[in-house]
Design a protein around this motif. Sequence first.
Motif, PDB file in Angstrom:
ATOM      1  N   UNK A 238       0.855  -1.195   0.000  1.00  0.00           N
ATOM      2  CA  UNK A 238       0.000   0.000   0.000  1.00  0.00           C
ATOM      3  C   UNK A 238       0.882   1.233   0.000  1.00  0.00           C
ATOM      4  N   UNK A 239       0.305   2.335  -0.466  1.00  0.00           N
ATOM      5  CA  UNK A 239       1.015   3.603  -0.560  1.00  0.00           C
ATOM      6  C   UNK A 239       0.133   4.675   0.078  1.00  0.00           C
ATOM      7  N   UNK A 240       0.405   5.008   1.327  1.00  0.00           N
ATOM      8  CA  UNK A 240      -0.424   5.968   2.032  1.00  0.00           C
ATOM      9  C   UNK A 240      -0.269   7.385   1.499  1.00  0.00           C
ATOM     10  N   UNK A 241       0.839   7.651   0.792  1.00  0.00           N
ATOM     11  CA  UNK A 241       0.986   8.970   0.169  1.00  0.00           C
ATOM     12  C   UNK A 241       0.014   9.117  -0.997  1.00  0.00           C
ATOM     13  N   UNK A 242      -0.235   8.024  -1.707  1.00  0.00           N
ATOM     14  CA  UNK A 242      -1.148   8.045  -2.846  1.00  0.00           C
ATOM     15  C   UNK A 242      -2.587   7.830  -2.416  1.00  0.00           C
ATOM     16  N   UNK A 243      -2.801   6.903  -1.498  1.00  0.00           N
ATOM     17  CA  UNK A 243      -4.139   6.583  -1.001  1.00  0.00           C
ATOM     18  C   UNK A 243      -4.144   6.693   0.522  1.00  0.00           C
ATOM     19  N   UNK A 244      -4.239   7.902   1.055  1.00  0.00           N
ATOM     20  CA  UNK A 244      -4.181   8.064   2.507  1.00  0.00           C
ATOM     21  C   UNK A 244      -5.415   7.485   3.193  1.00  0.00           C
ATOM     22  N   UNK A 245      -5.246   7.142   4.448  1.00  0.00           N
ATOM     23  CA  UNK A 245      -6.381   6.735   5.277  1.00  0.00           C
ATOM     24  C   UNK A 245      -7.148   7.984   5.686  1.00  0.00           C
TER      25      UNK A 245
END
Length: 263
Positions: A238-245
């Motif tokens: 997962x990439x939280x920079x691209x798809x943040x929570x």
Amino acid sequence: MKRLQTAAIALLFLSSAASAATSSWVETEGGDVRLVALPAAADGSVRAMLDIRLHDGWKTYWRDPGGSGIPPSITLTGANLVSIGFPAPRRLGDVENHYIGYDRPVRLPLTLGNAAGGAITAKVFLGVCKNLCIPVQAELSVDTSGESFANPLEEAAIAAAEASLPHGADDGFKPLSGHFAADGMSVTVRFEAPGDTPLPDVFLSSASSFEFGAAGPVRREGAAFVAEVPVLHRPKVFDLAKNPISLTVRAGEKTMESPLAID
């Protein structure tokens, strides 16, 4: 697809013919659904909404139902789905079988793109529950080709749907931090909320394949509120920079939604 815990399951497939910029209601045992769209703007964008008219005692699900249920799904022809908005949900069910969603009629505002100004069809899949849960599949069509000006009633309904969405972070109502537990099975969330409201309720969601459960009891630590949110599914990549929570908070009738920084 997230599991559906039910006493019985019935699948309904229904359709509504195109009629101006509002589809006919598709009627089911637990609730009715329709699509409302305004005329396309010059850039091909369309403001629209999915109107879910729940019957008394019935409920439907938020975008992350909390481990049990069906999140609403929309597939379009005649336009692209750019975004779908969700009002802040409520925690429903009981301790053993809880989920996150709505127990009253709800309108989900939509932003559509690349609309040619003609027919738009939405294939909708959602779940409605009472003593049993019914997955509802409906095909909703509108035709905006003859619409050069917005119908005032449709425009007012969509504006109200947009206004029902949570506000962004501001002074006194904002996320502070998020932290995964060592085993990755929960997230500790810290946030600020207005002090003159009931104890807040906390919800997490993500555009990636994370799944979150219902948050534990919210507690105070100094000026901040803290809650532990179970992680029901954590993707391997997962990439939280691209798809943040996203953190959504309900404090009484005040609601806030904002990306959550995970340290």
